[in-house]
Write a protein that holds these residues in place. Structure first.
Motif, PDB file in Angstrom:
ATOM      1  N   ALA A  44       4.029  10.429   0.144  1.00  0.00           N
ATOM      2  CA  ALA A  44       4.700  11.108   1.258  1.00  0.00           C
ATOM      3  C   ALA A  44       3.701  11.729   2.226  1.00  0.00           C
ATOM      4  CB  ALA A  44       5.646  12.176   0.715  1.00  0.00           C
ATOM      5  N   SER A  45       2.470  11.959   1.769  1.00  0.00           N
ATOM      6  CA  SER A  45       1.455  12.557   2.645  1.00  0.00           C
ATOM      7  C   SER A  45       1.001  11.602   3.746  1.00  0.00           C
ATOM      8  CB  SER A  45       0.240  12.993   1.818  1.00  0.00           C
ATOM      9  OG  SER A  45      -0.304  11.885   1.112  1.00  0.00           O
ATOM     10  N   VAL A  46       1.271  10.308   3.571  1.00  0.00           N
ATOM     11  CA  VAL A  46       0.953   9.328   4.615  1.00  0.00           C
ATOM     12  C   VAL A  46       2.157   9.245   5.543  1.00  0.00           C
ATOM     13  CG1 VAL A  46       0.456   6.898   5.097  1.00  0.00           C
ATOM     14  CG2 VAL A  46      -0.612   8.034   3.134  1.00  0.00           C
ATOM     15  N   PRO A  47       1.998   9.599   6.809  1.00  0.00           N
ATOM     16  CA  PRO A  47       3.167   9.732   7.689  1.00  0.00           C
ATOM     17  C   PRO A  47       3.937   8.444   7.932  1.00  0.00           C
ATOM     18  CG  PRO A  47       1.112   9.999   8.921  1.00  0.00           C
ATOM     19  CD  PRO A  47       0.751  10.005   7.475  1.00  0.00           C
ATOM     20  N   ASP A  48       3.244   7.314   8.028  1.00  0.00           N
ATOM     21  CA  ASP A  48       3.912   6.037   8.312  1.00  0.00           C
ATOM     22  C   ASP A  48       3.445   5.035   7.264  1.00  0.00           C
ATOM     23  OD1 ASP A  48       4.966   3.678   9.296  1.00  0.00           O
ATOM     24  OD2 ASP A  48       4.464   4.110  11.385  1.00  0.00           O
ATOM     25  N   ARG A  49       4.343   4.623   6.395  1.00  0.00           N
ATOM     26  CA  ARG A  49       3.964   3.789   5.251  1.00  0.00           C
ATOM     27  C   ARG A  49       4.362   2.324   5.411  1.00  0.00           C
ATOM     28  NH1 ARG A  49       7.042   7.078   0.918  1.00  0.00           N
ATOM     29  NH2 ARG A  49       8.174   7.782   2.761  1.00  0.00           N
ATOM     30  N   ASP A  50       4.844   1.932   6.589  1.00  0.00           N
ATOM     31  CA  ASP A  50       5.297   0.553   6.795  1.00  0.00           C
ATOM     32  C   ASP A  50       4.109  -0.410   6.863  1.00  0.00           C
ATOM     33  OD1 ASP A  50       7.843   1.575   6.932  1.00  0.00           O
ATOM     34  OD2 ASP A  50       7.922   1.584   9.124  1.00  0.00           O
ATOM     35  N   HIS A  51       4.332  -1.613   6.362  1.00  0.00           N
ATOM     36  CA  HIS A  51       3.291  -2.640   6.398  1.00  0.00           C
ATOM     37  C   HIS A  51       3.925  -3.976   6.029  1.00  0.00           C
ATOM     38  CE1 HIS A  51       2.942  -3.163   1.958  1.00  0.00           C
ATOM     39  NE2 HIS A  51       3.372  -1.913   1.949  1.00  0.00           N
ATOM     40  N   GLU A  52       3.111  -5.038   6.050  1.00  0.00           N
ATOM     41  CA  GLU A  52       3.574  -6.365   5.627  1.00  0.00           C
ATOM     42  C   GLU A  52       2.544  -6.953   4.672  1.00  0.00           C
ATOM     43  OE1 GLU A  52       6.545  -8.119   5.104  1.00  0.00           O
ATOM     44  OE2 GLU A  52       6.848  -7.455   7.173  1.00  0.00           O
ATOM     45  N   GLY A  53       2.289  -6.214   3.595  1.00  0.00           N
ATOM     46  CA  GLY A  53       1.360  -6.677   2.574  1.00  0.00           C
ATOM     47  C   GLY A  53       2.093  -7.011   1.290  1.00  0.00           C
ATOM     48  N   ARG A  54       1.639  -8.056   0.614  1.00  0.00           N
ATOM     49  CA  ARG A  54       2.235  -8.470  -0.660  1.00  0.00           C
ATOM     50  C   ARG A  54       1.114  -8.839  -1.621  1.00  0.00           C
ATOM     51  NH1 ARG A  54       5.973  -9.138   3.072  1.00  0.00           N
ATOM     52  NH2 ARG A  54       8.195  -9.223   2.535  1.00  0.00           N
ATOM     53  N   SER A  55       1.017  -8.090  -2.699  1.00  0.00           N
ATOM     54  CA  SER A  55      -0.072  -8.305  -3.651  1.00  0.00           C
ATOM     55  C   SER A  55      -0.069  -9.737  -4.176  1.00  0.00           C
ATOM     56  CB  SER A  55       0.052  -7.328  -4.818  1.00  0.00           C
ATOM     57  OG  SER A  55      -0.155  -6.001  -4.383  1.00  0.00           O
ATOM     58  N   GLY A  56      -1.248 -10.335  -4.213  1.00  0.00           N
ATOM     59  CA  GLY A  56      -1.399 -11.678  -4.755  1.00  0.00           C
ATOM     60  C   GLY A  56      -1.095 -12.803  -3.793  1.00  0.00           C
ATOM     61  N   THR A  57      -0.614 -12.481  -2.597  1.00  0.00           N
ATOM     62  CA  THR A  57      -0.201 -13.518  -1.652  1.00  0.00           C
ATOM     63  C   THR A  57      -1.404 -14.279  -1.100  1.00  0.00           C
ATOM     64  OG1 THR A  57       1.795 -12.348  -0.985  1.00  0.00           O
ATOM     65  CG2 THR A  57       0.917 -13.930   0.578  1.00  0.00           C
TER      66      THR A  57
END
Length: 247
Positions: free
Chosen positions: A95-108
């Motif tokens: 929650a300390s990170v104000p904007d947590r949106d991304h398009e990452g997928r582990s192992g992709t």
């Protein structure tokens, strides 16, 4: 020689068909309503929409408390006086990170990214895409040349659906067992990006060789908090260069 040209032609034709098939799927989804495009009213005037795109380092493996580089990057850009909105369909981090949106997928891998990347970009409508991928391709047996071809296909798909600036980072993981392939992939990736720039696309390549020290690695592959701070600084410089391209 004629047979060689025919083989190359078949390879390029096959790749073109694959890219077009991906685009057709996305366009069909937009028409049917299964792919939702965000409306312009969602965007805040003066805010730069940034899409972190990649695999586990984009998610933040190795330093979940900072959301990888995304937390430090937001701090740096805020210090620069920029209003930014990270975009993507995934959300990870404290929650300390104000904007947590991304398009990452582990192992992709890049190969796995290709069929879906158009949909992701159409949904997110980024101004800037931060792409880091290829590590998993090399680790799963792809040659440097094959990984570079996959990168080219992904980039071709992105530019076909978006006029966003795309910043491509080379592999920053040490990959001691794949050192030669890593170096060759870095070289070929720079050439791929140069080809897009020659065609007029807004694209940059940043060489990540030597960016991290052994002390910046958490588990032999992923950066730790210090490493992600270095990566955030790299992205910051590239984003500022995109927004103010003066020499």
């Amino acid at each position: 020689m004629r047979d060689g040209r025919a083989t190359v032609g078949r390879i390029w034709f096959g790749r073109a068909v694959l890219v077009l098939a991906c685009l057709a799927t996305v366009l069909a989804g937009v028409r049917s309503g299964t792919v939702t495009v965000q409306r312009s009213a969602d965007a805040v005037p003066g805010t730069v929409r940034i899409m972190p795109l990649g695999a586990s380092s984009t998610v933040g493996k190795g330093s979940p408390r900072t959301a990888g580089y995304r937390g430090p990057l937001q701090e740096l850009l805020a210090r620069d006086g920029l209003s930014v909105d990270l975009v993507g369909s995934r959300r990870d981090g404290p929650a300390s990170v104000p904007d947590r949106d991304h398009e990452g997928r582990s192992g992709t891998t890049l190969a796995q990214m290709l069929p879906r990347v158009a949909e992701w970009v159409v949904r997110a409508r980024p101004d800037v895409v931060l792409l880091h991928s290829g590590t998993n391709d090399l680790q799963k047996g792809a040659s440097a040349a094959e990984a570079a071809r996959r990168l080219e296909d992904v980039l071709e798909t992105i530019v076909s659906v978006s006029d966003a600036h795309v910043v491509v980072a080379g592999v920053w993981a040490p990959l001691p067992g794949d050192g030669r392939d890593r170096e060759e992939f870095e070289r070929l990736s720079a050439l791929v990006v140069a080809g897009f720039r020659e065609r007029g696309h807004q694209m940059r390549f940043v060489d990540a060789t030597g960016l991290l020290t052994p002390q910046d690695i958490a588990d032999g592959l992923h950066p730790n908090a210090a490493g992600y701070r270095r990566i955030a600084g790299m992205w910051e410089r590239e984003i500022l260069g995109v927004l103010d391209p003066r020499p």
